[in-house]
Enzyme design. Structure first.
Site, PDB file in Angstrom:
ATOM      1  N   LYS A   1      11.986  28.184  36.553  1.00 44.90           N
ATOM      2  CA  LYS A   1      11.385  27.165  37.428  1.00 44.90           C
ATOM      3  C   LYS A   1      11.476  27.860  38.767  1.00 44.90           C
ATOM      4  O   LYS A   1      10.543  27.754  39.555  1.00 44.90           O
ATOM      5  CB  LYS A   1      12.255  25.953  37.345  1.00 44.90           C
ATOM      6  CG  LYS A   1      11.900  24.884  38.496  1.00 44.90           C
ATOM      7  CD  LYS A   1      12.561  23.688  38.584  1.00 44.90           C
ATOM      8  CE  LYS A   1      14.194  24.024  38.565  1.00 44.90           C
ATOM      9  NZ  LYS A   1      14.775  23.564  39.750  1.00 44.90           N
TER      10      LYS A   1
ATOM     11  N   SER B   1      -8.190 -25.825  32.402  1.00 45.86           N
ATOM     12  CA  SER B   1      -7.626 -24.863  33.336  1.00 45.86           C
ATOM     13  C   SER B   1      -7.200 -25.481  34.877  1.00 45.86           C
ATOM     14  O   SER B   1      -7.941 -25.075  35.751  1.00 45.86           O
ATOM     15  CB  SER B   1      -8.379 -23.524  33.554  1.00 45.86           C
ATOM     16  OG  SER B   1      -9.610 -23.787  33.720  1.00 45.86           O
TER      17      SER B   1
END
Lengths: 625, 303
Positions: free
Chosen positions: A16, A534
Site C-alpha cells: 500500500k 390517504s
C-alpha cells in the site's frame, strides 16, 4: 480542478505504501529533499527506492514498523486534487478504516496477486459497503511476481465477485498493477498487453464524485446564528444535501414552522442557489426561532423526526458499550443524550455472518437500536450520507466512542442485505429512480410502450368518487394501448395489508406499503392509478418522494363531506356515525386536504366525464401520454 | 490556462470546509482565539473567519506571539490588517516570558526562540482562558502532521499525544472538553501550499512583501539562506551577499530561510511553487535539527 477523496487500506506487506509512493513519484509530487531522505533510508538490495518510506509517519509507528492511524496525504494532477485517507488494514484497526472510509468517494482495495482474496480483502470491502463508498477500485498488485499472468488476474476477479455480490457496492473496477515497477499505476504497462482497461490513476481521475452526492433532499443543519444588527438575522451552516433558492418555502425543525428563504448571503455577495457542501448564511422572511441544532428543510421534503433510531454501529473505544448509561449523540449540528436500547446483532466483519451479542467491544460492528432524549432529524444513510451519520461520545471522558450509520426509525426496519431503498447515487446519476438489479430499466419499457410511467394518486373522502373516476381514466388509457394498473384501497386491504387496522399508525403503514407497490408497478412502466383516502399529507408526500420529479400526480377528488355522507355508497358513514366503525375519516378521524395537488377535481360540481378529462389533460400536459 | 487561474471548484470546496470548521469551533467552544503568525496561512485564516461570520464580525480575538525577532514587515502588516478589518488583537511577548524567568534564551550561534514561544503561547492562552486556538497549520507541511485532526485535543500542559486523539468521521467534530483542557483547530488541514497560494490569488488577498521576490542582504548557513538581521551574527567563512529572494514561510528572522527567486507577483510565486522541488519547511533551519524535530515540538505544544 475538483476534489476527490479516496481511501486505501492494507497491511504491512501488500504494498500500500509503495502504491501511494508510486502515485506521488510518477505524478512528480515528491519533493527533492524528501526523495533524498528516502534514498538515505532505503535498505533494499536492488536499485528500486523504498517508495513506501514516503508515507511513513510518526516515530512510534516507525519503530513498530506499522501504521496505526489514519494519515491524510495530498497530490494533484492538472484536473483534480486528491485527498488520500491512508489506513492500516489489520482487524484491530477496523475503527481507523471506518474513519478513513467515512469521507471517501472511492475505495482503493489492494490485493497481493500471489495471495489472492484474503480475509482482510473481505473486511475492507465490507467496510466500504457499510460506509457506502460509491466507487471501488480493486488494484491487483505485485503482478510482476506472478509473471503478469492474465489467468491469475481473472482468477482473482472471480474470487472477488464471489463475495462482493453479497455486498452493496455500486461500481467496481479491477486493475492489474505493480506498484513497485510502476505498471498501470500512472503509466500504462507494456507487460500486460492483455489488459485493455485504464490505469489506476486514470480511473481515479475519471470517476464522478458529485454524482454520488444527494442533490435532491435539501437539508441545512444550522451551525450558528448570525445577528450583526437588529435588521439581519441569518443562520450559518453548510448545506448537507439538496439545493435551495431564495423565495422557496422551508420548514424549521423541530418547530415545524414554515417560512421562505429571504436570501443566501456570503461575503462575496448573495447567491441564487446553494447546493451540497456550500457554506452559506440563510435568512428567512419570518421571525422564527432558529438556533444551533435546528435543521432547515423544504416543507414538502422532510427527514424523519424521531427519537428511536435503527442503526449500524462501529464501536471505536477500548471500553465496551454499555446499555445502562447514556451517551451523547452528535448528529449533524445537534447533540442530545442517547441510550443503546437494543443490540440486534454483531456482524463478523470477515465472514459477514451475524452473531448474537449484547454489547460491542473495540472494533465491533453491528446493528443496534438507540433511543434519544430529543428528536433527531434523520435520513437513512443509504439515501443521504450527510444526515444519516452520527457519533456517540462518552460524556465522562468526552471521547468519541462509536460511529453510526442510520437505517431508519427503529420500529420501521428495512431488511438486511442489498436493500430496496434508493441510494443517493442512484437518485443522482439519473433523476429517474432505478433499483439495483432491475434487469430491464424502466426507460426501455417506456420507450417500448411509447408513453412514460407515472403514479396517479387519487385522494379524498370516502364516497367522493375516487374509484369511479380512476376506473374510467384507466379504461380510456387502456383503450389507447397504454400500460395501466389500478390499486384500490379495498383490494389491498384484503391481502397485502390484511393485517392492518385503521389507527393512524396502521393507516400510515398501509399507505407506505401501497406506495412501495405503486413504485414497483411504476418501474414496470405502468400508469398506476391509486385510489386511497390517504388522509395525511405527510404520507402522500412520502410517496411523492419515492418517485422521480414530475411522475407523481396528486389528484384531490374534492367533494364536501355532506355530499359524501348523502351518497354513502357503502353505508360506511352511517356505521361511523353510530360508532360501529372507529377512526373513520371525516367523522372520527381527520382528513388533511392536499396542500399543492397537481389536479383538483370537484365531483359535486362536475360530472365524471369532465373529471376524467381533467386528469388525462394533466397527463398529456406533463408529457406522460 | 495558467496554474494561477486554474482555481474554481477545489478552492470552493476547501473554503467551504474551512468555514464549516471555523464555525464549529466557534459554536462548540466558549472562548476561541485565532492564532496569527503573520504568514500566508494565518492571513488566509483571517479572511476565512471573516467569511464564516459575514455579515457579522469575527467573534473572537486574534493572538500573535511576538518573539521579538520578527521581521519588521510582519509587524506592520499585522497592524494594518487588524485595523482594516476591525479585529481585536492580543499580543504575547516572548520577551516578557524571558524577563519573568519562565524560560531561558537559547545560547550559541544557532539560537532560536521557536521553543520559547511555546511557553509564551501557553501562558497567554491560560491568562485569557482560551479553550480553543484556531491555527493555519496544514497536513501537507510535514510528515508528523499527516495524522493531525481538525480538532486536536491537548492536555492540561498543552501537549499533543498522537495516540490519544479522537477519531474524526464525516464532518462531525467532537470538541467536548473538560475544564482546563484546550484544543487546537486546524481548518486548513486539507490545503496544500499551492492551494493557499491559489486561494490568495483568487481572493486577491494582500500579503506581506516578504513573500514576493525582493533584493535583500543574505548569508548562507548549512545550506539555508538566512537574512541579515540584528539577531544573527556571522560565523567564520560566512559572508553577506545581495540576492533576489522571497520567503516561503515567515517566522523568526533567526531561522527563516529564503529561496532565490524572481517571482515578484503572486502569479509568479504560484508558478514557482507548482514546479518547485524543495518542500516548504526545508528552508527553516529549526526543522533540520532532527528528522523528528517537528514531532518533538508538536508534543510540546508548538503549532
Amino acid at each position: 480542478m475538483d476534489v476527490l477523496r479516496f481511501t486505501t487500506a492494507g497491511s504491512v506487506d501488500d504494498g500500500k505504501s509503495t502504491l501511494i509512493g508510486r502515485l506521488f513519484y510518477d505524478t512528480q509530487q515528491i519533493f527533492e529533499n524528501k526523495l533524498e531522505e528516502i534514498r538515505r533510508n532505503t535498505q533494499r538490495d536492488d536499485d528500486e527506492i523504498e517508495l513506501g518510506l514516503l508515507t511513513d509517519g510518526l516515530r512510534a509507528e516507525r519503530e513498530q514498523g506499522i501504521t496505526i492511524d489514519v494519515a491524510y496525504r495530498y497530490f494533484s494532477t492538472p484536473d483534480r486534487k486528491f485527498i488520500i485517507a491512508d489506513t492500516p488494514g489489520h482487524e484491530q484497526y477496523t475503527r481507523n478504516m471506518v474513519t478513513g472510509a467515512s469521507t471517501a468517494e472511492v475505495a482503493v482495495e489492494l490485493i497481493d496477486a500471489r495471495n489472492g482474496v484474503l480475509e482482510q480483502t473481505r473486511r475492507h470491502a465490507f467496510i466500504a459497503s457499510l460506509l457506502q463508498i460509491p466507487y471501488m477500485i480493486v488494484a491487483v498488485n505485485k503482478m510482476d511476481l506472478v509473471g503478469y499472468s492474465e489467468d491469475r488476474f481473472r482468477e482473482i476477479v472471480d474470487q472477488f465477485h464471489e463475495f462482493s455480490d453479497d455486498l452493496d457496492i455500486k461500481d467496481i473496477t479491477f486493475v492489474p498493477i505493480s506498484a513497485l515497477k510502476g505498471d498501470n499505476v500512472v503509466h500504462e504497462s507494456d507487460n500486460m498487453p492483455w489488459y485493455k482497461g485504464s490505469t489506476l490513476l486514470h480511473r481515479l481521475e475519471n470517476v464522478r464524485p458529485e454524482a454520488t452526492r444527494n442533490q435532491v433532499d435539501f437539508r441545512f443543519p444550522v451551525q450558528t446564528v448570525i445577528r450583526p444588527h437588529q435588521d439581519f438575522r441569518g443562520f450559518a451552516g453548510q448545506v448537507a444535501s439538496g439545493k435551495i433558492r431564495p423565495g422557496e418555502e422551508i420548514v424549521e425543525l423541530p418547530s415545524k414552522r414554515t417560512s421562505h428563504v429571504e436570501s443566501i448571503t456570503t461575503l462575496d455577495g448573495e447567491m441564487e442557489e446553494a447546493g451540497p457542501g456550500d457554506s452559506v448564511v440563510l435568512s428567512l422572511t419570518d421571525e422564527i426561532d432558529v438556533s444551533r441544532g435546528s435543521m432547515i428543510v423544504r416543507s414538502r421534503n422532510r427527514p424523519e423526526m424521531v427519537r428511536q433510531i435503527d442503526a449500524d454501529l462501529c464501536w471505536m473505544n477500548e471500553e465496551k458499550m454499555r446499555k445502562d448509561r447514556p451517551y451523547v449523540i452528535q448528529h449533524t449540528t445537534r447533540r442530545t443524550q442517547a441510550y443503546v436500547s437494543k443490540v440486534v446483532y454483531r456482524t463478523n466483519v470477515n465472514t459477514f455472518h451475524r452473531e448474537e451479542a449484547d454489547t460491542f467491544a473495540l472494533n465491533d460492528i453491528g446493528r443496534v437500536e438507540l433511543e434519544t432524549a430529543d428528536p433527531l432529524f434523520i435520513d437513512p444513510y443509504k439515501i443521504n450520507r450527510s444526515t444519516g451519520n452520527f457519533i456517540l461520545i462518552d460524556p465522562d471522558t468526552n471521547e468519541t466512542v462509536a460511529a453510526g450509520m442510520i437505517r431508519g426509525v427503529a420500529e420501521d426496519v428495512a431488511p438486511f442485505g442489498a436493500e430496496e431503498t434508493v441510494t443517493d447515487e442512484e437518485r443522482e446519476s439519473s433523476p429517474n429512480v432505478v433499483w439495483e438489479g432491475l434487469n430491464v430499466p424502466r426507460e426501455n419499457r417506456e420507450e417500448k410502450n411509447d408513453h412514460k410511467a407515472a403514479v396517479v394518486w387519487l385522494t379524498g373522502l370516502s364516497g367522493a368518487g375516487k374509484s369511479t373516476i380512476a376506473k374510467e381514466v384507466e379504461q380510456r388509457l387502456f383503450d389507447r394501448d397504454h400500460q395501466t394498473m389500478m390499486l384500490d384501497g379495498d383490494n389491498v386491504r384484503h391481502g397485502l395489508c390484511g393485517d392492518l387496522g385503521f389507527t393512524p399508525r396502521d393507516r400510515k403503514e398501509n399507505i407506505r406499503r401501497v406506495g412501495e407497490v405503486a413504485r414497483l408497478f411504476f418501474e414496470q412502466g405502468n400508469i398506476t392509478l391509486c385510489t386511497f383516502i390517504s388522509p395525511y399529507q405527510e404520507d402522500r408526500d412520502r410517496i411523492r418522494e419515492l418517485l422521480p420529479d414530475g411522475r407523481f400526480f396528486e389528484v384531490h377528488v374534492d367533494c364536501p363531506l355532506e355530499v359524501c355522507k348523502e351518497r354513502d355508497t357503502k353505508g360506511l358513514y352511517e356505521k361511523a356515525e353510530t360508532g360501529e366503525i372507529a377512526n373513520f375519516t371525516g367523522v372520527s378521524a381527520p382528513y388533511e386536504e392536499p396542500e399543492d395537488p397537481e389536479v383538483v377535481v370537484r365531483t359535486d360540481e362536475h360530472d365524471v366525464e369532465t373529471n376524467v378529462a381533467e386528469i388525462i389533460d394533466a397527463l398529456e400536459e406533463a408529457g406522460i401520454v | 490556462m495558467t496554474i494561477a487561474s486554474d482555481t474554481s471548484k477545489h478552492l470552493d470546496w476547501l473554503e467551504s470546509e474551512a468555514i464549516h470548521v471555523i464555525r464549529e469551533a466557534e459554536a462548540q467552544f466558549d472562548n476561541p482565539v485565532l492564532m496569527f503568525s503573520g504568514g500566508k496561512d494565518s492571513l488566509t485564516m483571517i479572511h476565512l473567519a471573516r467569511k464564516a461570520f459575514y455579515p457579522g464580525t469575527v467573534p473572537f480575538p486574534i493572538l500573535h506571539v511576538d518573539t521579538g525577532h520578527n521581521f519588521p514587515e510582519t509587524i506592520d502588516f499585522r497592524d494594518n490588517l487588524m485595523e482594516e478589518h476591525d479585529l481585536d488583537l492580543i499580543v504575547g511577548h516572548v520577551e516578557d516570558t524571558i524577563e519573568s524567568g519562565r524560560a531561558k534564551e537559547e545560547q550559541g550561534p544557532d539560537a532560536s526562540r521557536n521553543k520559547l514561544q511555546i511557553v509564551t503561547l501557553l501562558d497567554t492562552i491560560e491568562e485569557h482562558g482560551f479553550d480553543v486556538a484556531l491555527g493555519g497549520a496544514r497536513r501537507d507541511e510535514e510528515k508528523a502532521r499527516a495524522k493531525e485532526r481538525f480538532f486536536s485535543h491537548r492536555d492540561r500542559f498543552g501537549n499533543w499525544d498522537p495516540k490519544n486523539q479522537r477519531p474524526e468521521l464525516w464532518n462531525l467534530y467532537n470538541g467536548r472538553s473538560k475544564k482546563g483542557e484546550h484544543f487546537r483547530a486546524f481548518p486548513l488541514s486539507n490545503w496544500t501550499e499551492l492551494d493557499v497560494w491559489q486561494y490568495i490569488y483568487q481572493e486577491d488577498l494582500e500579503i506581506p512583501s516578504l513573500y514576493l521576490a525582493h533584493e535583500r542582504t543574505m548569508f548562507e548557513r548549512d545550506g539555508v539562506l538566512l537574512p541579515k538581521s540584528p539577531y544573527n551574527e556571522l560565523r567564520e567563512e560566512e559572508e553577506y551577499v545581495e540576492k533576489m529572494v522571497r520567503f516561503r514561510t515567515i517566522g523568526d528572522m533567526t531561522c527563516t530561510g529564503a529561496v532565490e527567486s524572481q517571482a515578484t507577483t503572486v502569479e509568479r510565486v504560484i508558478e514557482e511553487v507548482a514546479t518547485t522541488q524543495q518542500a516548504e519547511r526545508s528552508a527553516r533551519a529549526d526543522d533540520q535539527r532532527a528528522e523528528a524535530a517537528m514531532e518533538d515540538r508538536k508534543r510540546e505544544g508548538y503549532f
